[in-house]
Write a protein that holds these residues in place. Structure first.
Motif, PDB file in Angstrom:
ATOM      1  N   HIS A  86       0.792  -1.232   0.000  1.00  0.00           N
ATOM      2  CA  HIS A  86       0.000   0.000   0.000  1.00  0.00           C
ATOM      3  C   HIS A  86       0.825   1.283   0.000  1.00  0.00           C
ATOM      4  CE1 HIS A  86      -3.437  -2.546   0.722  1.00  0.00           C
ATOM      5  NE2 HIS A  86      -2.922  -2.995   1.839  1.00  0.00           N
ATOM      6  N   GLY A  87       2.132   1.165   0.156  1.00  0.00           N
ATOM      7  CA  GLY A  87       2.977   2.340   0.294  1.00  0.00           C
ATOM      8  C   GLY A  87       3.327   2.554   1.756  1.00  0.00           C
ATOM      9  N   ALA A  99      -8.790   2.591   5.557  1.00  0.00           N
ATOM     10  CA  ALA A  99      -8.518   1.204   5.943  1.00  0.00           C
ATOM     11  C   ALA A  99      -8.430   0.303   4.720  1.00  0.00           C
ATOM     12  CB  ALA A  99      -9.609   0.694   6.882  1.00  0.00           C
ATOM     13  N   GLY A 100      -7.431  -0.540   4.688  1.00  0.00           N
ATOM     14  CA  GLY A 100      -7.191  -1.412   3.547  1.00  0.00           C
ATOM     15  C   GLY A 100      -6.496  -0.730   2.395  1.00  0.00           C
ATOM     16  N   ARG A 101      -6.168   0.561   2.585  1.00  0.00           N
ATOM     17  CA  ARG A 101      -5.525   1.324   1.497  1.00  0.00           C
ATOM     18  C   ARG A 101      -4.203   1.951   1.910  1.00  0.00           C
ATOM     19  NH1 ARG A 101     -11.052   1.583   0.929  1.00  0.00           N
ATOM     20  NH2 ARG A 101     -11.797   1.198  -1.188  1.00  0.00           N
ATOM     21  N   VAL A 102      -3.866   1.884   3.192  1.00  0.00           N
ATOM     22  CA  VAL A 102      -2.581   2.381   3.684  1.00  0.00           C
ATOM     23  C   VAL A 102      -1.964   1.298   4.553  1.00  0.00           C
ATOM     24  CG1 VAL A 102      -3.275   4.808   3.609  1.00  0.00           C
ATOM     25  CG2 VAL A 102      -3.619   3.483   5.718  1.00  0.00           C
ATOM     26  N   ALA A 103      -0.673   1.438   4.836  1.00  0.00           N
ATOM     27  CA  ALA A 103       0.006   0.396   5.609  1.00  0.00           C
ATOM     28  C   ALA A 103      -0.500   0.334   7.043  1.00  0.00           C
ATOM     29  CB  ALA A 103       1.511   0.643   5.600  1.00  0.00           C
ATOM     30  N   ALA A 104      -0.807   1.491   7.635  1.00  0.00           N
ATOM     31  CA  ALA A 104      -1.182   1.510   9.048  1.00  0.00           C
ATOM     32  C   ALA A 104      -1.972   2.766   9.363  1.00  0.00           C
ATOM     33  CB  ALA A 104       0.066   1.450   9.930  1.00  0.00           C
ATOM     34  N   VAL A 105      -2.697   2.699  10.456  1.00  0.00           N
ATOM     35  CA  VAL A 105      -3.320   3.887  11.042  1.00  0.00           C
ATOM     36  C   VAL A 105      -2.792   4.028  12.463  1.00  0.00           C
ATOM     37  CG1 VAL A 105      -5.395   3.823   9.623  1.00  0.00           C
ATOM     38  CG2 VAL A 105      -5.365   2.579  11.797  1.00  0.00           C
ATOM     39  N   LYS A 106      -2.853   5.268  12.980  1.00  0.00           N
ATOM     40  CA  LYS A 106      -2.247   5.538  14.283  1.00  0.00           C
ATOM     41  C   LYS A 106      -3.162   6.452  15.106  1.00  0.00           C
ATOM     42  CE  LYS A 106       1.334   8.319  14.456  1.00  0.00           C
ATOM     43  NZ  LYS A 106       0.772   9.402  15.302  1.00  0.00           N
ATOM     44  N   PRO A 107      -4.095   5.868  15.840  1.00  0.00           N
ATOM     45  CA  PRO A 107      -4.908   6.705  16.725  1.00  0.00           C
ATOM     46  C   PRO A 107      -4.068   7.262  17.867  1.00  0.00           C
ATOM     47  CG  PRO A 107      -5.420   4.383  17.052  1.00  0.00           C
ATOM     48  CD  PRO A 107      -4.504   4.454  15.867  1.00  0.00           C
ATOM     49  N   GLN A 108      -4.168   8.574  18.082  1.00  0.00           N
ATOM     50  CA  GLN A 108      -3.451   9.245  19.161  1.00  0.00           C
ATOM     51  C   GLN A 108      -4.310   9.173  20.419  1.00  0.00           C
ATOM     52  OE1 GLN A 108      -1.719  10.526  21.774  1.00  0.00           O
ATOM     53  NE2 GLN A 108      -0.313  11.108  20.134  1.00  0.00           N
ATOM     54  N   ALA A 109      -3.858   8.390  21.390  1.00  0.00           N
ATOM     55  CA  ALA A 109      -4.670   8.089  22.564  1.00  0.00           C
ATOM     56  C   ALA A 109      -5.083   9.344  23.329  1.00  0.00           C
ATOM     57  CB  ALA A 109      -3.908   7.143  23.486  1.00  0.00           C
ATOM     58  N   ALA A 110      -4.240  10.359  23.369  1.00  0.00           N
ATOM     59  CA  ALA A 110      -4.537  11.541  24.172  1.00  0.00           C
ATOM     60  C   ALA A 110      -5.839  12.215  23.761  1.00  0.00           C
ATOM     61  CB  ALA A 110      -3.389  12.545  24.054  1.00  0.00           C
ATOM     62  N   PHE A 111      -6.116  12.235  22.465  1.00  0.00           N
ATOM     63  CA  PHE A 111      -7.313  12.928  21.997  1.00  0.00           C
ATOM     64  C   PHE A 111      -8.580  12.129  22.266  1.00  0.00           C
ATOM     65  CE2 PHE A 111      -3.947  14.746  19.249  1.00  0.00           C
ATOM     66  CZ  PHE A 111      -4.002  16.024  19.778  1.00  0.00           C
ATOM     67  N   PHE A 112      -8.423  10.855  22.585  1.00  0.00           N
ATOM     68  CA  PHE A 112      -9.556  10.045  23.019  1.00  0.00           C
ATOM     69  C   PHE A 112      -9.694  10.120  24.536  1.00  0.00           C
ATOM     70  CE2 PHE A 112      -8.259   8.493  18.925  1.00  0.00           C
ATOM     71  CZ  PHE A 112      -9.437   8.126  18.287  1.00  0.00           C
ATOM     72  N   GLU A 113      -8.565  10.064  25.237  1.00  0.00           N
ATOM     73  CA  GLU A 113      -8.581  10.083  26.695  1.00  0.00           C
ATOM     74  C   GLU A 113      -9.124  11.397  27.251  1.00  0.00           C
ATOM     75  OE1 GLU A 113      -4.500   9.255  27.519  1.00  0.00           O
ATOM     76  OE2 GLU A 113      -4.723   7.094  27.268  1.00  0.00           O
ATOM     77  N   ARG A 114      -8.971  12.484  26.500  1.00  0.00           N
ATOM     78  CA  ARG A 114      -9.459  13.773  27.005  1.00  0.00           C
ATOM     79  C   ARG A 114     -10.972  13.796  27.183  1.00  0.00           C
ATOM     80  NH1 ARG A 114     -11.163  17.277  22.541  1.00  0.00           N
ATOM     81  NH2 ARG A 114     -10.987  19.095  23.899  1.00  0.00           N
ATOM     82  N   HIS A 115     -11.663  12.819  26.583  1.00  0.00           N
ATOM     83  CA  HIS A 115     -13.115  12.717  26.731  1.00  0.00           C
ATOM     84  C   HIS A 115     -13.514  11.685  27.784  1.00  0.00           C
ATOM     85  CE1 HIS A 115     -14.048  15.366  23.361  1.00  0.00           C
ATOM     86  NE2 HIS A 115     -13.028  14.804  22.736  1.00  0.00           N
TER      87      HIS A 115
END
Length: 301
Positions: free
Chosen positions: A36-37, A74-90
């Motif tokens: 996928h690059g 999804a399925g079009r790039v090698a990986a995704v990277k969710p940044q936990a801090a922006f989820f934890e702030r909620h």
């Protein structure tokens, strides 16, 4: 076996007693980058991005944002990277969304790097390893970012958990923030920089892996000759490099040659704003990710 939309095999290679058996993360990442690059798309729901997308700054807006990004890439790039801090702030509701994003990403066969930068000692580091690297944990993706600045030995529980389950780590090594230099370039009494100690630790864990090990480093694509200055042998690491700064943030072929030299074939370019700014339209996000992947491949070629 899970699979991406294009039929790329997912992370669970074989079902076996006691849980899934996976190929090592380093091998899976190399295959995904070839297919996928060499691009990892950050899922970074800043409050400003939520507003730009017309979403509320709460768990509901967070969920729409993150799942839209996944739907696009999804399925079009090698990986995704969710940044936990922006989820934890909620709070708990945000962490629940992070769990959903990790599960959804892995179900598509796309590698998920959870960007939590955890680092601690003893049983506390073991707790983080249990949360982010244990089979069955809702927060366990395919790899975790970690901080080695309590000493690389403090990461032993995470390394053991990652390697035992076919997962990976990305340890902070040479970052582009100006404050990082005072720590990363500091030298011990025998003249070895902190960054070089981190790189040597990763190299030891990656010895003998094919085509690359599963313990990688975070190295900014815009740090210039920092590796040479700090005495870091990136080629000897024999593992992947998560590299923020490629493409829209200014690093092209010349910069990547300067930073990574002959190790640039192991680079996974990380892009967040350059892709996310194209949303919320799924088609526009998909096109932006494809451009970023092509730019990264060209720069790393």
């Amino acid at each position: 076996m899970s699979a991406a939309p294009d039929g790329t095999p997912g992370p669970d290679v074989v079902a076996a007693q006691g849980g899934p058996v996976r190929a090592p993360f380093g091998a899976r990442l190399a295959a995904a980058a070839a297919a996928h690059g060499p691009l990892c798309v950050g899922i970074d729901p800043h409050a400003s991005l939520l507003a730009a997308w017309g979403l509320t700054d709460d768990a509901a807006g967070l969920r729409t944002f993150a799942l839209t990004v996944l739907d696009a890439v999804a399925g079009r790039v090698a990986a995704v990277k969710p940044q936990a801090a922006f989820f934890e702030r909620h709070g708990a509701a945000g962490v629940a969304v992070l769990e959903e994003v990790v599960a959804a990403g892995r179900q598509t066969g796309t590698l998920v790097v959870v960007d939590a930068k955890r680092g601690d000692i003893g049983s506390t580091m073991g707790g983080y390893a249990d949360a982010f690297l244990r089979d069955g944990s809702p927060l366990a993706g395919d790899a975790l970012t970690v901080s080695p600045y309590l000493g690389v030995g403090s990461l032993t529980p995470a390394a053991q958990a990652a390697l035992a389950t076919g997962r990976g780590l990305f340890a902070l090594c040479l970052t582009s923030n100006p404050e990082g230099r005072s720590v990363q370039h500091a030298r011990s009494a025998d003249g070895v920089s902190v960054a070089a100690q981190v790189a040597a630790w990763a190299a030891g864990l990656n010895a003998g892996a094919d085509p690359q090990g599963s313990v990688g480093l975070v190295v900014g694509a815009t740090v210039g000759d920092a590796a040479a200055e700090a005495g870091v042998d990136l080629e000897a690491v024999h593992g992947p490099f998560l590299a923020p700064g490629v493409g829209a943030q200014g690093a092209g072929a010349a910069e990547l040659r300067a930073v990574f030299g002959r190790a640039r074939g192991h680079v996974l370019a990380s892009s967040s704003r350059g892709v996310l700014g194209a949303g919320p339209d799924v088609g526009a996000l998909r096109a932006a990710a494809r451009r970023a992947a092509d730019e990264a491949a060209a720069a790393l070629g």
